[in-house]
Write a protein that holds these residues in place. Sequence first.
Motif, PDB file in Angstrom:
ATOM      1  N   ALA A   9       0.833  -1.210   0.000  1.00 15.07           N
ATOM      2  CA  ALA A   9       0.000   0.000   0.000  1.00 15.07           C
ATOM      3  C   ALA A   9       0.864   1.255   0.000  1.00 15.07           C
ATOM      4  N   THR A  10       1.487   1.512  -1.127  1.00 12.75           N
ATOM      5  CA  THR A  10       2.270   2.722  -1.361  1.00 12.75           C
ATOM      6  C   THR A  10       1.632   3.474  -2.524  1.00 12.75           C
ATOM      7  N   PRO A  11       2.057   4.709  -2.785  1.00 11.06           N
ATOM      8  CA  PRO A  11       1.497   5.397  -3.955  1.00 11.06           C
ATOM      9  C   PRO A  11       1.637   4.598  -5.244  1.00 11.06           C
ATOM     10  N   ASN A  12       2.790   3.973  -5.456  1.00  8.15           N
ATOM     11  CA  ASN A  12       2.962   3.194  -6.680  1.00  8.15           C
ATOM     12  C   ASN A  12       2.081   1.951  -6.687  1.00  8.15           C
ATOM     13  N   GLY A  13       1.891   1.347  -5.534  1.00  3.78           N
ATOM     14  CA  GLY A  13       0.971   0.213  -5.457  1.00  3.78           C
ATOM     15  C   GLY A  13      -0.462   0.623  -5.726  1.00  3.78           C
ATOM     16  N   HIS A  14      -0.869   1.774  -5.162  1.00  2.81           N
ATOM     17  CA  HIS A  14      -2.245   2.247  -5.364  1.00  2.81           C
ATOM     18  C   HIS A  14      -2.551   2.488  -6.841  1.00  2.81           C
ATOM     19  N   LYS A  15      -1.564   2.912  -7.607  1.00  2.21           N
ATOM     20  CA  LYS A  15      -1.811   3.146  -9.030  1.00  2.21           C
ATOM     21  C   LYS A  15      -2.441   1.922  -9.690  1.00  2.21           C
ATOM     22  N   ILE A  16      -1.902   0.752  -9.359  1.00  5.16           N
ATOM     23  CA  ILE A  16      -2.323  -0.449 -10.068  1.00  5.16           C
ATOM     24  C   ILE A  16      -3.654  -0.972  -9.549  1.00  5.16           C
ATOM     25  N   THR A  17      -3.882  -0.905  -8.239  1.00  4.42           N
ATOM     26  CA  THR A  17      -5.209  -1.319  -7.757  1.00  4.42           C
ATOM     27  C   THR A  17      -6.285  -0.376  -8.283  1.00  4.42           C
ATOM     28  N   ILE A  18      -5.969   0.915  -8.398  1.00  4.04           N
ATOM     29  CA  ILE A  18      -6.943   1.845  -8.993  1.00  4.04           C
ATOM     30  C   ILE A  18      -7.283   1.404 -10.410  1.00  4.04           C
ATOM     31  N   PHE A  19      -6.248   1.126 -11.221  1.00  6.24           N
ATOM     32  CA  PHE A  19      -6.514   0.730 -12.607  1.00  6.24           C
ATOM     33  C   PHE A  19      -7.344  -0.544 -12.654  1.00  6.24           C
ATOM     34  N   LEU A  20      -6.926  -1.560 -11.912  1.00  4.85           N
ATOM     35  CA  LEU A  20      -7.609  -2.845 -11.985  1.00  4.85           C
ATOM     36  C   LEU A  20      -9.056  -2.744 -11.522  1.00  4.85           C
ATOM     37  N   ALA A  81      -3.407  -0.624 -20.020  1.00  9.48           N
ATOM     38  CA  ALA A  81      -4.264   0.249 -20.831  1.00  9.48           C
ATOM     39  C   ALA A  81      -4.288  -0.222 -22.282  1.00  9.48           C
ATOM     40  N   GLN A  82      -3.120  -0.618 -22.796  1.00  8.66           N
ATOM     41  CA  GLN A  82      -3.068  -1.141 -24.164  1.00  8.66           C
ATOM     42  C   GLN A  82      -3.828  -2.460 -24.256  1.00  8.66           C
ATOM     43  N   LYS A  83      -3.740  -3.262 -23.221  1.00  5.14           N
ATOM     44  CA  LYS A  83      -4.390  -4.592 -23.227  1.00  5.14           C
ATOM     45  C   LYS A  83      -5.902  -4.481 -23.382  1.00  5.14           C
ATOM     46  N   ILE A  84      -6.513  -3.536 -22.649  1.00  3.97           N
ATOM     47  CA  ILE A  84      -7.977  -3.458 -22.665  1.00  3.97           C
ATOM     48  C   ILE A  84      -8.504  -2.336 -23.551  1.00  3.97           C
ATOM     49  N   GLY A  85      -7.595  -1.498 -24.058  1.00  5.83           N
ATOM     50  CA  GLY A  85      -8.026  -0.412 -24.942  1.00  5.83           C
ATOM     51  C   GLY A  85      -8.810   0.675 -24.243  1.00  5.83           C
ATOM     52  N   LYS A  86      -8.454   0.945 -22.979  1.00  3.03           N
ATOM     53  CA  LYS A  86      -9.132   1.986 -22.211  1.00  3.03           C
ATOM     54  C   LYS A  86      -8.105   2.787 -21.411  1.00  3.03           C
ATOM     55  N   PHE A  87      -8.505   4.010 -21.068  1.00  3.72           N
ATOM     56  CA  PHE A  87      -7.724   4.914 -20.218  1.00  3.72           C
ATOM     57  C   PHE A  87      -6.455   5.427 -20.896  1.00  3.72           C
ATOM     58  N   GLU A 158      -9.928  12.865 -21.407  1.00  2.00           N
ATOM     59  CA  GLU A 158     -10.700  12.072 -20.468  1.00  2.00           C
ATOM     60  C   GLU A 158      -9.790  11.483 -19.390  1.00  2.00           C
ATOM     61  N   TYR A 159     -10.411  10.990 -18.338  1.00  2.00           N
ATOM     62  CA  TYR A 159      -9.713  10.295 -17.259  1.00  2.00           C
ATOM     63  C   TYR A 159      -8.804   9.217 -17.842  1.00  2.00           C
ATOM     64  N   SER A 160      -7.535   9.189 -17.427  1.00  2.00           N
ATOM     65  CA  SER A 160      -6.567   8.300 -18.057  1.00  2.00           C
ATOM     66  C   SER A 160      -5.560   7.770 -17.046  1.00  2.00           C
ATOM     67  N   ILE A 161      -4.647   6.944 -17.552  1.00  2.00           N
ATOM     68  CA  ILE A 161      -3.591   6.412 -16.690  1.00  2.00           C
ATOM     69  C   ILE A 161      -2.677   7.515 -16.173  1.00  2.00           C
ATOM     70  N   ALA A 162      -2.646   8.670 -16.828  1.00  2.00           N
ATOM     71  CA  ALA A 162      -1.859   9.790 -16.311  1.00  2.00           C
ATOM     72  C   ALA A 162      -2.433  10.261 -14.978  1.00  2.00           C
ATOM     73  N   ASP A 163      -3.748  10.350 -14.884  1.00  2.00           N
ATOM     74  CA  ASP A 163      -4.389  10.735 -13.623  1.00  2.00           C
ATOM     75  C   ASP A 163      -4.191   9.660 -12.557  1.00  2.00           C
ATOM     76  N   MET A 164      -4.316   8.402 -12.956  1.00  2.00           N
ATOM     77  CA  MET A 164      -4.131   7.305 -12.002  1.00  2.00           C
ATOM     78  C   MET A 164      -2.711   7.285 -11.441  1.00  2.00           C
ATOM     79  N   ALA A 165      -1.743   7.663 -12.263  1.00  4.62           N
ATOM     80  CA  ALA A 165      -0.352   7.673 -11.818  1.00  4.62           C
ATOM     81  C   ALA A 165      -0.070   8.826 -10.864  1.00  4.62           C
ATOM     82  N   CYS A 166      -0.638   9.990 -11.150  1.00  4.58           N
ATOM     83  CA  CYS A 166      -0.324  11.182 -10.356  1.00  4.58           C
ATOM     84  C   CYS A 166      -1.115  11.264  -9.056  1.00  4.58           C
ATOM     85  N   TYR A 167      -2.360  10.822  -9.082  1.00  3.32           N
ATOM     86  CA  TYR A 167      -3.226  11.016  -7.918  1.00  3.32           C
ATOM     87  C   TYR A 167      -2.651  10.452  -6.616  1.00  3.32           C
TER      88      TYR A 167
END
Length: 230
Positions: A9-20, A81-87, A158-167
């Motif tokens: 549960a670090t900022p970098n860890g949160h990025k990926i749980t947010i995406f998933l 993001a490339q895998k699912i074609g979103k964000f 739109e909401y993207s992986i850039a937002d997920m990374a920075c938040y």
Amino acid sequence: MAIDLYYWATPNGHKITIFLEEAGLEYNLKPINIMKGDQFKPEFLKIAPNNRIPAIVDHDPIDGGEPISIFESGAILFYLAQKIGKFIPSEIRGNTEVLQWLMWQMGGLGPMMGQANHFVRYAPEPIEYAERRYLKETRRLFGVMEKRLNDRAYLVGEYSIADMACYPWTKADASLEVDTEQEFPHVYQWQQTIGDRAAVIKAYEIGDRVRSNTKLDDQARKNLFGDRQK
């Protein structure tokens, strides 16, 4: 087949749980307790040779081949993001813009805030120059985001992986003496918008459960900052 997520549960860890959670992808959470030194175990190093979380193993990769392991949070976000074609936009200009802000976080916001956090909260003795250096750079980077968000809801379209990374990194602002609401109101509004998303709320709840009953004792300090990092 599911994705294995090696996580703490670090900022970098949160990025990926947010995406998933946003993507609704099936995943198996595999906690790597960095305070206990799990990041140095040989089985984890085969997946993440830099002994850092997060990392994933995708058992159903894009090319349909054998499972693929990926470390580095930015690379994971881009791959998923490339895998699912979103964000992330499919057209070249939008795609490049998202990648720019993703790299900005990976090369700037995360490392600078990480260093600021270390010298302010964890250094064994105060080092005024280091604290001032990294806190100043943190404020500069928040200023960059403030200008960017002046006329838009998200960093790129739109909401993207850039937002997920920075938040998740901006969530650490309180411990670094940054009053986002007063000093960076556009960043603050962006934080509120993202923080209210159901997937983001769930991601942080997962982090709270994983991190419960842990404490920063002498052994944890050695695992995080000591000789085992060599």
